[in-house]
Each structure stands twice: as structure tokens, then as C-alpha cells.
Scaffold this motif. Structure first.
Motif, PDB file in Angstrom:
ATOM      1  N   LEU A 245      30.290  22.084  -7.972  1.00 31.99           N
ATOM      2  CA  LEU A 245      31.535  22.032  -8.728  1.00 31.99           C
ATOM      3  C   LEU A 245      32.529  21.072  -8.088  1.00 31.99           C
ATOM      4  CD1 LEU A 245      32.164  25.878  -9.243  1.00 31.99           C
ATOM      5  CD2 LEU A 245      30.932  24.328 -10.773  1.00 31.99           C
ATOM      6  N   GLY A 246      33.491  20.643  -8.892  1.00 33.00           N
ATOM      7  CA  GLY A 246      34.645  19.943  -8.355  1.00 33.00           C
ATOM      8  C   GLY A 246      34.563  18.435  -8.419  1.00 33.00           C
ATOM      9  N   THR A 247      35.593  17.817  -7.845  1.00 31.39           N
ATOM     10  CA  THR A 247      35.640  16.367  -7.787  1.00 31.39           C
ATOM     11  C   THR A 247      34.594  15.851  -6.798  1.00 31.39           C
ATOM     12  OG1 THR A 247      37.290  16.427  -6.025  1.00 31.39           O
ATOM     13  CG2 THR A 247      38.108  16.364  -8.289  1.00 31.39           C
ATOM     14  N   ASP A 248      34.271  14.589  -6.893  1.00 31.27           N
ATOM     15  CA  ASP A 248      33.335  14.003  -5.941  1.00 31.27           C
ATOM     16  C   ASP A 248      33.857  14.166  -4.519  1.00 31.27           C
ATOM     17  OD1 ASP A 248      31.512  13.286  -7.865  1.00 31.27           O
ATOM     18  OD2 ASP A 248      32.216  11.221  -8.047  1.00 31.27           O
ATOM     19  N   PHE A 249      32.964  14.541  -3.627  1.00 34.11           N
ATOM     20  CA  PHE A 249      33.231  14.794  -2.210  1.00 34.11           C
ATOM     21  C   PHE A 249      34.073  16.052  -1.990  1.00 34.11           C
ATOM     22  CE2 PHE A 249      32.375  10.264  -2.622  1.00 34.11           C
ATOM     23  CZ  PHE A 249      31.338  10.109  -1.714  1.00 34.11           C
ATOM     24  N   GLY A 250      34.340  16.805  -3.046  1.00 38.01           N
ATOM     25  CA  GLY A 250      34.863  18.156  -2.893  1.00 38.01           C
ATOM     26  C   GLY A 250      36.354  18.340  -2.939  1.00 38.01           C
ATOM     27  N   GLY A 251      37.135  17.290  -2.662  1.00 37.85           N
ATOM     28  CA  GLY A 251      38.576  17.473  -2.592  1.00 37.85           C
ATOM     29  C   GLY A 251      38.998  18.109  -1.281  1.00 37.85           C
ATOM     30  N   PRO A 252      40.276  18.487  -1.148  1.00 33.31           N
ATOM     31  CA  PRO A 252      40.750  19.111   0.095  1.00 33.31           C
ATOM     32  C   PRO A 252      40.059  20.445   0.319  1.00 33.31           C
ATOM     33  CG  PRO A 252      42.406  19.280  -1.632  1.00 33.31           C
ATOM     34  CD  PRO A 252      41.341  18.382  -2.164  1.00 33.31           C
ATOM     35  N   LEU A 253      39.864  20.806   1.590  1.00 33.59           N
ATOM     36  CA  LEU A 253      39.067  21.991   1.905  1.00 33.59           C
ATOM     37  C   LEU A 253      39.765  23.305   1.567  1.00 33.59           C
ATOM     38  CD1 LEU A 253      36.982  21.434   5.169  1.00 33.59           C
ATOM     39  CD2 LEU A 253      36.199  22.358   2.982  1.00 33.59           C
ATOM     40  N   PHE A 254      41.047  23.288   1.272  1.00 33.17           N
ATOM     41  CA  PHE A 254      41.675  24.561   0.919  1.00 33.17           C
ATOM     42  C   PHE A 254      41.088  25.128  -0.377  1.00 33.17           C
ATOM     43  CE2 PHE A 254      44.830  21.566  -1.005  1.00 33.17           C
ATOM     44  CZ  PHE A 254      44.899  22.062  -2.301  1.00 33.17           C
ATOM     45  N   PHE A 255      40.401  24.315  -1.175  1.00 27.56           N
ATOM     46  CA  PHE A 255      39.707  24.847  -2.346  1.00 27.56           C
ATOM     47  C   PHE A 255      38.706  25.934  -1.937  1.00 27.56           C
ATOM     48  CE2 PHE A 255      39.941  20.772  -5.222  1.00 27.56           C
ATOM     49  CZ  PHE A 255      41.324  20.826  -5.182  1.00 27.56           C
ATOM     50  N   ALA A 256      38.111  25.781  -0.759  1.00 34.77           N
ATOM     51  CA  ALA A 256      37.103  26.737  -0.279  1.00 34.77           C
ATOM     52  C   ALA A 256      37.708  27.853   0.560  1.00 34.77           C
ATOM     53  CB  ALA A 256      36.035  25.998   0.539  1.00 34.77           C
ATOM     54  N   HIS A 257      39.028  27.831   0.729  1.00 33.25           N
ATOM     55  CA  HIS A 257      39.668  28.797   1.626  1.00 33.25           C
ATOM     56  C   HIS A 257      40.610  29.769   0.923  1.00 33.25           C
ATOM     57  CE1 HIS A 257      39.126  25.409   4.832  1.00 33.25           C
ATOM     58  NE2 HIS A 257      38.021  26.133   4.691  1.00 33.25           N
ATOM     59  N   TYR A 258      41.573  29.264   0.157  1.00 36.66           N
ATOM     60  CA  TYR A 258      42.671  30.111  -0.305  1.00 36.66           C
ATOM     61  C   TYR A 258      42.195  31.309  -1.121  1.00 36.66           C
ATOM     62  CZ  TYR A 258      46.029  26.413   1.025  1.00 36.66           C
ATOM     63  OH  TYR A 258      46.782  25.485   1.698  1.00 36.66           O
ATOM     64  N   SER A 259      41.366  31.070  -2.146  1.00 35.19           N
ATOM     65  CA  SER A 259      40.871  32.181  -2.955  1.00 35.19           C
ATOM     66  C   SER A 259      39.838  33.014  -2.227  1.00 35.19           C
ATOM     67  CB  SER A 259      40.271  31.658  -4.270  1.00 35.19           C
ATOM     68  OG  SER A 259      41.265  31.353  -5.214  1.00 35.19           O
ATOM     69  N   PHE A 260      39.231  32.421  -1.191  1.00 30.71           N
ATOM     70  CA  PHE A 260      38.097  33.063  -0.540  1.00 30.71           C
ATOM     71  C   PHE A 260      38.473  33.729   0.782  1.00 30.71           C
ATOM     72  CE2 PHE A 260      36.378  29.947  -3.458  1.00 30.71           C
ATOM     73  CZ  PHE A 260      35.453  30.721  -4.143  1.00 30.71           C
ATOM     74  N   CYS A 261      39.776  33.837   1.061  1.00 30.04           N
ATOM     75  CA  CYS A 261      40.182  34.727   2.142  1.00 30.04           C
ATOM     76  C   CYS A 261      39.856  36.166   1.755  1.00 30.04           C
ATOM     77  CB  CYS A 261      41.671  34.571   2.431  1.00 30.04           C
ATOM     78  SG  CYS A 261      42.105  33.029   3.260  1.00 30.04           S
ATOM     79  N   GLY A 262      39.954  36.467   0.461  1.00 29.73           N
ATOM     80  CA  GLY A 262      39.618  37.792  -0.034  1.00 29.73           C
ATOM     81  C   GLY A 262      38.300  37.838  -0.777  1.00 29.73           C
ATOM     82  N   LEU A 263      38.079  36.895  -1.682  1.00 34.36           N
ATOM     83  CA  LEU A 263      36.820  36.853  -2.428  1.00 34.36           C
ATOM     84  C   LEU A 263      35.673  36.505  -1.486  1.00 34.36           C
ATOM     85  CD1 LEU A 263      37.610  34.943  -5.754  1.00 34.36           C
ATOM     86  CD2 LEU A 263      37.012  37.364  -5.505  1.00 34.36           C
ATOM     87  N   ASP A 264      34.665  37.336  -1.461  1.00 35.66           N
ATOM     88  CA  ASP A 264      33.491  37.103  -0.612  1.00 35.66           C
ATOM     89  C   ASP A 264      32.495  36.258  -1.398  1.00 35.66           C
ATOM     90  OD1 ASP A 264      31.258  37.173   0.972  1.00 35.66           O
ATOM     91  OD2 ASP A 264      31.198  39.352   1.186  1.00 35.66           O
ATOM     92  N   PRO A 265      32.270  35.011  -0.986  1.00 35.74           N
ATOM     93  CA  PRO A 265      31.379  34.149  -1.765  1.00 35.74           C
ATOM     94  C   PRO A 265      29.894  34.378  -1.499  1.00 35.74           C
ATOM     95  CG  PRO A 265      32.225  32.931   0.099  1.00 35.74           C
ATOM     96  CD  PRO A 265      32.876  34.305   0.151  1.00 35.74           C
TER      97      PRO A 265
END
Length: 452
Positions: A245-265
Motif C-alpha cells: 500500500l501507499g506511495t512509492d517508497f512508503g512515505g514518512p515512517l509515521f504511517f507505520a507508527h501512529y495508528s499502530f501504537c495501539g493496533l496490532d498489525p
């Protein structure tokens, strides 16, 4: 007050002989101070930023940053670094101001005054509801509600107060034209015109919106709005790593952090992606970019990586591989411990080889640095410091993931949106299995919601 760090485990001049666990303890404990010692003196809410030296005289506190701060306090209690009763008193102080803060259809603004709760505009037209900042506040409050589980007294009262705030959030009111909208202002209405669409940090908003007991959004708002937006699906190869998913090369890493402090991926998937694969791939691409260092930035390498939103020599930028100006943000690598633990530990130890008095201070690692310009931030940011503690704890114990994923509104929201997790997978060849499973999960979570 937070317990002082004993000199025997404080950060020594030479940290190379410290064990990984000892080093993680020190990083977490120092970073917790941002929210405990550096919290607003009246409300205890998280100031948006803090200086490396001196006090912040203003009343500006961040709603989303305070949500991360609440998660951090729970970690501190669990590890015995903050007294449980003292933490509970702090959380009630936070609610005293939050309950009096102007809300719009149950949603908080981006910034409020830490003494009064009054709105402080983020931008001229951004002076009302911000549902994404509210989402991150709710993430912290839900974790605290699940953790503080005594059946009577101040812990029960805290849970009741949190439930009242959650019940007042009118998620469905922010759903327009088949999409969920980020902002609304009492003066400017929908003038910001910001539908939440395409892959970004906002997945959690849809989970909570779908899981609301009285104000749930239609799941199509997620499928046709968020997932139907630009740059949502990817599937292309980046440095030999396929990104779902997402833009090429992923974008800033907070995409993988903010929602996933609680959501267990871990094992979390829907029709679009496996979210563990998504976040691990994103972190690996970010790391790989810094190792390859196509722009020849000074200092980049396997022990110095991490691009995400932060301060920089020219201001605040959402740094990413396709927007790389030579600024490394420690939070990017350190908040990625669950995804790439070896690479994150290499970065942690590498950061400590930098000028100690410029990269490390009273609240842990500074927000960012740029060796091209011999520039080191003199500030910390709440939204970068909080995920460091939260995600390191999820790497070590899974504490916040366990708390958040056990909450009934989270389980209901995931079920309504069609997410599955290990132990809930259906037989792929069973006709109607998806619908039957979702219906069962919704009923189960709805019962829990009704009695919570």
C-alpha cells in the motif's frame, strides 16, 4: 513524580557494553520524562514541543500528542517507574481539562490551552474539530481504560469518564459524500475540505468510527473513501521489497507508527493488505534507502537511518525517501523496533556515537539532526517522542497492543470493516463465510460494548 533514574543505569559515556535490554530501559525512561516531568503544569497534558534546555512558558498542548503521552504513562506504571495511584491522579487531571474543552460533535481541536482547554487554532481555518488528533487521543484513553481495571473507586470513575467522551464522538456526522472528513470549523465549516483518503496514518480513525456504538460510519466510507483514494494500493518493488500500500517508497515512517501504537498489525489483514507485511516492508524500504544513500548525505548508513516528519534546518517537513533532504529523525528508527529490531538496535547504538551533548538530553534523543549542516534540533516533539516509548514496549512485551486490541469498540470496528486476525480466519471455500464471520464478530463485540 516520576522515579529518578538511578546513576547505576543512567546512560554512561560509553554505552557499547550495555545490553540491549538495559539500553532500551534507559531510552524509555528518559523519553517518558517528556510527558511526565514536561507535561503541562495544570492539566498534565502533553505540550506540543519542548526545548532541550529551559522551560516552555506557553500553554500550547497537543491533543494527539497527549494521547501518545497517556500510552507512555501506562508503560511507566507497568514497569514500576511511576506509581499507579499517582498516574491515575494525573489522568483525572487531564480529563478535568478535556471535559471542559470546546468540542464539535464530540471531536477535539488539534491544539488546546493546557490550563483552560480553550481551542488554540492550528491554522486560520483549522480552529475546530480535528478527528485524526482526536483519534490518537482516544487511542491513549482506551489503552488506559483497559489497563485501569479495578472494579470500583477512582479507576471505575476514570473508565466512566472515558466512556462518556467516546460516546459523544459523532463519527457519522463527519462522513460526507461517502468519505470521512478530517476537519470542521464552527467559523469556516468544511472549508478545509480534507477527506481522509489514500494510505496514510489515519487507518485507526476508520476503525474507531466503524466501532462506535451510537455513531458508527457505514463501512463503505472506508472501502470507497479511504481505500478508494489516490495512492492507496501499490504492489510495486522498491529496492527489492514489495510494498502493498501507499506511495512509492512508503512515505514518512509515521504511517507505520501512529495508528499502530495501539493496533496490532501481527496477522492483521483485510481485502487490501496484510498489515504486518505492509509495515515491515515500509520500515525495510526506509532503512534500505538510507543505506544506499542515493543523495550522498553525510552520516547515513546501517547505523544511522530513519526518515519521518520532524523539524529540520528549514522547518517542519514530512521526510521520506522521495523527500530526503538529509534529516534523520531518531523516532523513525526507534519506533520501528517491532518491525526491524536488528536494524533499529543498530540505529540506536549508532545515534549514541554522535555528539552526546547535542543528540541526547533530558527527554532522550532530540527530534532530528542533519550532519550535512552540523545541525541538531534543540527541541523534542510529542508526536515523535510518544511512539518511541509505545513501540519499543510493543516490541518488548506487546503491552499496548494487548490492551487496545481487547477493547470492544476496536474489535467491533475491525469486524465491521472486514479485518481478520489469527484465530479468526475463515475457511476460504465456505460460501458466505466472510459475512457470517463478520456478523458473529459484530454481535460478540456489541455485547461487550453494551456492558462496558
Amino acid at each position: 513524580m516520576i522515579l529518578a533514574l538511578p546513576p547505576t543505569i543512567d546512560l554512561p559515556e560509553d554505552s557499547s557494553e550495555l545490553s540491549d535490554d538495559a539500553l532500551l530501559d534507559i531510552v524509555q525512561r528518559h523519553t517518558i520524562r517528556y510527558f511526565w516531568e514536561g507535561g503541562h503544569p495544570v492539566s498534565g497534558l502533553a505540550r506540543d514541543r519542548q526545548k532541550t534546555a529551559g522551560d516552555a512558558p506557553n500553554d500550547l498542548v497537543a491533543i494527539g500528542g497527549s494521547g501518545f503521552g497517556i500510552m507512555v504513562i501506562i508503560v511507566a506504571v507497568e514497569r514500576g517507574w511511576v506509581d499507579r495511584a499517582e498516574a491515575l491522579r494525573r489522568l483525572h487531571r487531564m480529563l478535568d481539562v478535556l471535559e471542559g474543552s470546546p468540542r464539535h460533535h464530540g471531536m477535539f481541536p488539534h491544539f488546546v490551552n493546557g490550563s483552560t482547554g480553550d481551542t488554540i487554532p492550528f491554522r486560520r481555518k483549522d480552529d475546530g474539530a480535528d478527528i485524526v488528533e482526536t483519534t490518537f487521543l482516544f487511542q491513549g484513553l482506551i489503552c488506559a481504560r483497559e489497563y485501569l481495571d479495578q472494579i470500583a473507586g477512582d479507576e471505575q470513575r476514570f473508565r466512566d469518564r472515558v466512556n462518556a467522551l467516546l460516546a459523544q464522538a459523532e463519527w457519522d456526522w463527519f462522513a460526507r459524500k461517502g468519505k470521512l472528513y478530517w476537519h470542521w470549523s464552527p467559523r469556516h465549516g468544511w472549508a478545509m475540505n480534507s477527506p481522509i483518503e489514500g494510505w496514510n496514518e489515519c487507518l485507526l480513525a476508520f476503525v474507531l468510527a466503524a466501532g462506535s456504538q451510537h455513531h458508527a460510519i457505514d463501512p463503505d466510507c472506508y472501502h470507497d473513501g479511504f481505500a478508494g483514494g489516490p495512492a492507496f494500493q501499490n504492489g510495486r518493488d522498491h529496492h527489492g521489497i514489495v510494498l502493498p500500500l501507499g506511495t512509492d517508497f512508503g512515505g514518512p515512517l509515521f504511517f507505520a507508527h501512529y495508528s499502530f501504537c495501539g493496533l496490532d498489525p501481527r496477522g492483521l489483514s483485510d481485502r487490501y493488505a496484510d498489515y504486518w507485511e505492509q509495515n515491515v516492508g515500509h520500515a525495510r524500504i526506509n532503512h534500505r534507502h538510507c543505506v544506499l544513500n542515493p543523495h550522498n548525505h553525510q552520516g547515513y548508513g546501517a547505523d544511522c537511518w530513519g526518515l519521518t516528519a520532524s523539524h529540520g534546518p528549514t522547518g517542519y517537513i514530512a521526510h521520506a525517501p522521495d523527500r530526503d533532504v538529509g534529516v534523520i529523525t531518531p523516532s523513525a528508527a526507534l519506533s520501528s523496533f517491532p518491525y526491524v529490531p536488528d536494524q533499529a538496535m543498530a540505529a540506536l547504538r549508532g545515534f549514541l556515537t554522535k555528539p552526546r551533548n547535542r543528540i541526547w538530553g533530558r527527554f532522550g534523543f532530540v527530534d532530528a539532526f542533519c550532519e550535512n549542516r552540523n545541525w541538531y534540533a534543540r527541541t523534542y516533539l510529542a508526536i515523535n517522542q510518544g511512539p518511541i516509548v509505545a513501540m519499543i514496549e510493543n516490541h518488548r512485551t506487546g503491552l499496548l497492543w494487548k490492551l487496545f486490541m481487547g477493547a470492544p469498540e476496536v474489535r467491533l470496528g475491525l469486524a465491521r470493516l472486514g479485518f481478520t486476525r489469527p484465530g479468526t480466519n475463515r475457511q476460504k471455500d465456505h460460501p458466505g463465510a466472510d459475512a457470517a464471520h463478520a456478523s458473529h464478530s459484530e454481535r460478540e463485540a456489541a455485547v461487550l460494548l453494551a456492558v462496558s
